[in-house]
Design an enzyme around this catalytic site. Sequence first.
Site, PDB file in Angstrom:
ATOM      1  N   HIS A 256     -23.526 -57.410  17.831  1.00 55.66           N
ATOM      2  CA  HIS A 256     -22.192 -56.918  18.185  1.00 55.66           C
ATOM      3  C   HIS A 256     -22.185 -55.397  18.309  1.00 55.66           C
ATOM      4  O   HIS A 256     -21.604 -54.849  19.243  1.00 55.66           O
ATOM      5  CB  HIS A 256     -21.185 -57.360  17.125  1.00 55.66           C
TER       6      HIS A 256
ATOM      7  N   GLU B  10     -13.748 -58.623  24.538  1.00 56.32           N
ATOM      8  CA  GLU B  10     -14.549 -58.438  23.324  1.00 56.32           C
ATOM      9  C   GLU B  10     -16.041 -58.424  23.626  1.00 56.32           C
ATOM     10  O   GLU B  10     -16.560 -59.351  24.266  1.00 56.32           O
ATOM     11  CB  GLU B  10     -14.245 -59.542  22.311  1.00 56.32           C
TER      12      GLU B  10
ATOM     13  N   ASP C  32      -3.045 -72.014  30.306  1.00 56.59           N
ATOM     14  CA  ASP C  32      -2.208 -71.432  29.257  1.00 56.59           C
ATOM     15  C   ASP C  32      -2.989 -71.355  27.948  1.00 56.59           C
ATOM     16  O   ASP C  32      -3.064 -72.330  27.197  1.00 56.59           O
ATOM     17  CB  ASP C  32      -0.943 -72.292  29.090  1.00 56.59           C
TER      18      ASP C  32
ATOM     19  N   LYS D 257     -11.720 -68.847  14.887  1.00 56.04           N
ATOM     20  CA  LYS D 257     -11.502 -67.755  15.830  1.00 56.04           C
ATOM     21  C   LYS D 257     -12.724 -67.563  16.704  1.00 56.04           C
ATOM     22  O   LYS D 257     -12.618 -67.308  17.910  1.00 56.04           O
ATOM     23  CB  LYS D 257     -11.170 -66.475  15.063  1.00 56.04           C
TER      24      LYS D 257
END
Length: 429
Positions: free
Chosen positions: A384, A83, A286, A270
């Site tokens: 972004h 991202e 993990d 998130k």
Amino acid sequence: MDTSKLTKFYKKTHEEKVSALKEAGVISLEEATLLTEKGLDLDPSVGEHMIENHIGNYSLPLGVSTNFVIDDKEVLVPMAIEEPSVIAAASFAAKIIGSAGGFTTAVTDRLMIGQVTLKNVEHIENAIFEIEKAEQTILERANEAHPSIVKRGGGAKSLETRVLKADPEEGTPAFLVVHLHIDTQEAMGANIVNTMMEGIAPYIEELTGGKALLRILSNYATECLATATCTIPAHKLKTGTYSGEDVRDRIIEAAQVAWADPYRAVTHNKGIMNGVDAVVIASGNDWRAIEAGSHAYAARSRQYRALSKWHANDQGDLVGTLTLPLAVGTVGGSISIHPGAKLARKILMDPDAKRLESILVSVGLAQNFAAVRALVTDGIQKGHMGLHARSLAISAGAKGPQVEKVAEQLKQAPHMNLQTARDFLKELL
């Protein structure tokens, strides 16, 4: 680590970045050669033995986030993520927070949780009494199932019981759950815990008269928590037309919304996990377990809430706090096999498991600060979309210097899309 060699790291070419890491003492000449010539892909023979039906390798970009000061120590943070803007945001936040003293962390004792879940227990209260009376024997049997971890100072340390009440409306019977708290040392410990649970299950069946349904670890690592805190003077928050006090208050208000509103909390969290996952993946741990445990922790009050908290102290500074359950390890699994994970460990200066937890939770708090600050000031899209322009340029076929030229034109265009990128590239050619 000589951080002076890493100045304006983001502006360097790939070769210059690798050279800077070598000159800063972060990586060796051999590792620099690996990055510039061979790459970090798995050898097919290794991949074949890591998973079933192996057909190839799927690569993620590996970068480093700069400017982090964690518990008074500088650290360069490797991050594997696709991202755009995540690494840039983390580095930006770490620079502001680092100038104010950096992150302070606290890590609890690293205890993983194993569960034996029993069904058909007729007299649950009596069964609990028998289990608690036999606690020492249960712990000894668990440790006998994995003596090597005991030799290294770990092993099963304590026991508790939980009753899952029957739900007649759902047709669910009552279950009795036995928890063991296990010190797995430097390993994440899934195999250790599972072996111990299978080892004690027959004895617990004898004690209770029930039948063991499940014998496995829990990824909800509530006995393995890491907390990061940062304090930022208000004057360091000033940006554009916003005063530092305005930015501080807006960040606090945005955090309050995320605490009250699950719809906002999911996106808020998130953003935190953008950073945490990227480091977990880079370190060979993990990330699915960390994600699941963190989101469960966000819902521990029976409402899904923000994982981080922001408030103003008596001096008017902005104070941020983040706590996460972080069952990670520095040995075992792919950590010692994958070349990327081995290099990430080197960049992190060979941390033990507790230090890795401190780094992870600090990165999560930095990522959260950067995202919320952007949201309440210029908006999240400004930074972004600048990075998104590069992705569009590459998708259009731009290479080398063409990428930046097309990206710069896209930033000025009324419509930033793939067709526009193709048109700009065509003009260049």
